[in-house]
Enzyme design. Structure first.
Site, PDB file in Angstrom:
ATOM      1  N   TYR A 140      38.101 -41.895  23.458  1.00 37.95           N
ATOM      2  CA  TYR A 140      38.578 -40.650  24.057  1.00 37.95           C
ATOM      3  C   TYR A 140      40.104 -40.565  24.037  1.00 37.95           C
ATOM      4  CZ  TYR A 140      33.876 -39.650  25.839  1.00 37.95           C
ATOM      5  OH  TYR A 140      32.533 -39.373  25.942  1.00 37.95           O
ATOM      6  N   LYS A 191      28.177 -52.071  20.744  1.00 36.66           N
ATOM      7  CA  LYS A 191      27.527 -51.844  19.449  1.00 36.66           C
ATOM      8  C   LYS A 191      28.171 -52.850  18.497  1.00 36.66           C
ATOM      9  CE  LYS A 191      24.756 -49.362  16.829  1.00 36.66           C
ATOM     10  NZ  LYS A 191      23.303 -49.512  16.906  1.00 36.66           N
ATOM     11  N   ASP A 223      22.117 -48.489  21.816  1.00 37.25           N
ATOM     12  CA  ASP A 223      20.908 -47.719  21.481  1.00 37.25           C
ATOM     13  C   ASP A 223      19.697 -48.290  22.221  1.00 37.25           C
ATOM     14  OD1 ASP A 223      21.525 -49.892  19.891  1.00 37.25           O
ATOM     15  OD2 ASP A 223      20.692 -49.083  18.046  1.00 37.25           O
ATOM     16  N   ASP A 247      29.927 -42.821  29.457  1.00 33.74           N
ATOM     17  CA  ASP A 247      29.796 -41.386  29.711  1.00 33.74           C
ATOM     18  C   ASP A 247      28.338 -40.980  29.524  1.00 33.74           C
ATOM     19  OD1 ASP A 247      30.328 -38.749  30.081  1.00 33.74           O
ATOM     20  OD2 ASP A 247      31.590 -38.477  28.319  1.00 33.74           O
TER      21      ASP A 247
END
Ligand code: NAD
Length: 359
Positions: A140, A191, A223, A247
């Site tokens: 972000y 990840k 995931d 988020d």
């Protein structure tokens, strides 16, 4: 003397913040804790008065305070303003200016409200987790970013995922400290199989874990985590993750608990913090005494715990909220006509919590 800033904001933000502060004042007065509360306008209310969503004066109040109590901002009236002037900008500026790098979102299901969750009773019962989201770094904020023109006439959109060791260390420490006071389990979500940046994340979190031998660390890919959150939410205790993953996962976890009106949050920079319900200003029910104030009241409990180490007083609020739910008080968002329940408004719910605290 504890110094508090109070920014109720817009819509139901003002209604729920009022109840939260009433509860807080009652408790602090009762325990002879000295405090000072300075109020400020933020969001649309500030725009209407001063032409911008956050003034230097209001920011100064926030910077001088030990903690900020925030309601919510936004509303139909300000939707067509340029982004820089929109109410929501106040929230982002406060987070940035106060360096609030750790966002804490607990998600807990109350037995009496199990029917409010879209998941099956046997899946959600007993769920009590805390998501610790990194809030001031990651994709972000990473540079370069933007949409760039290419020579062949196409465009290229770019965002950059970046974390430094220091940024990961400080958020990991917060997660482990919280886990020490809970069920002593930290799950780090990344990840790392695809993104080098989160491989660094995984390694740094593992280093920090060595300083907390009594807390168990596990890792999960994001995931898989999004799947497990729905499949077995009660298995989670503390989850620590990046800004983007946090988020998404924190919104997912809030649904496990049913109503958005029940969920508090804290955003911290060390002991300093801003405390707010996760919901917005709900213009559809604003000014009607319909909003559930419990998320705001529970946010104040988080403040007592994380900014002031007043765990006992925070527990008092948590228990009073539990009792009020048990006694059948329901605002419209959690009302189900079940036997023994009664529909109440924002004010009545706030008063019910205070009545419980008197006992
Ligand atoms: P919202 O959270 O305000 O409302 C979503 C739905 O949930 C609405 O139907 C609302 O009535 C209900 N709801 C929310 N809080 C409730 C409560 N305490 N009790 C009972 N019902 C409740 O989200 P939205 O409608 O997407 O956004 C409304 C405005 O709030 C927008 O301007 C948005 O930008 C702003 N917003 C602000 C914040 C914030 O200040 N932190 C967060 C989210 C949205």
């Amino acid at each position: 003397m504890i110094k508090l800033a109070l920014f109720p904001g817009d819509g139901i933000g003002t209604e729920v913040a009022e109840e939260a502060v009433n509860v807080l004042k009652f408790l602090l007065d009762n325990h002879s804790v000295r405090y000072e509360i300075e109020k400020g306008l933020v969001g649309g209310a500030s725009y209407d008065e001063y032409g911008k969503p956050l003034t230097d004066e209001t920011l100064k109040i926030a910077k001088n305070a030990d903690a900020v109590i925030f309601g919510a901002v936004g509303g139909y009236k300000w939707e067509s303003l340029p982004i820089e002037l929109r109410p929501e900008k106040a929230l982002l500026s406060l987070r940035y200016e106060l360096g609030l790098y750790a966002n804490l979102r607990p998600s807990k299901i109350y037995d009496e409200l199990i029917d409010a969750s879209p998941l099956k009773k046997e899946v959600v019962q007993g769920t009590d987790m805390m998501i610790v989201r990194e809030l001031t770094g990651g994709i972000y904020f990473g540079q370069p970013r933007g949409v760039f023109d290419l020579e062949d006439g196409q465009k290229k959109g770019v965002n950059t995922l970046v974390y430094t060791t220091k940024e990961i260390e400080r958020i990991a420490k917060i997660a482990f400290e919280i886990a020490k006071k809970r069920r002593k389990k930290v799950l780090s979500v990344d990840k790392a199989n695809v993104l080098e940046c989160t491989e660094l994340w995984r390694n740094v979190v593992a280093e920090i874990a060595k300083g907390y031998p009594d807390v168990e660390l596990t890792n999960m890919y994001v995931d898989n985590c999004s799947m497990q959150l729905i499949r077995q939410p009660k298995n989670f205790d503390v989850i620590v993750t990046t800004n983007l993953f946090g988020d998404i996962l924190s919104d997912e976890s809030s649904m496990v608990a049913g109503s958005i009106g029940m969920l508090p949050s804290a955003s911290l920079n060390g002991k300093k913090g801003m405390y707010e319900p996760i919901h917005g200003s709900a213009p559809d029910i604003a000014g009607q005494n319909k909003a559930n104030p419990l998320a705001a009241i529970l946010s104040v409990a988080m403040m007592l715990k994380y900014s002031f180490d007043m765990d006992d007083l925070a527990d008092n609020i948590d228990k009073a909220v539990e009792k009020v739910i048990k006694n059948g008080y329901r605002t419209a968002d959690i009302y189900s006509k079940a036997p023994g329940t009664k529909l109440v408004g924002t004010k009545e719910m706030g008063l019910a919590v205070i009545e419980e605290l008197k006992k």
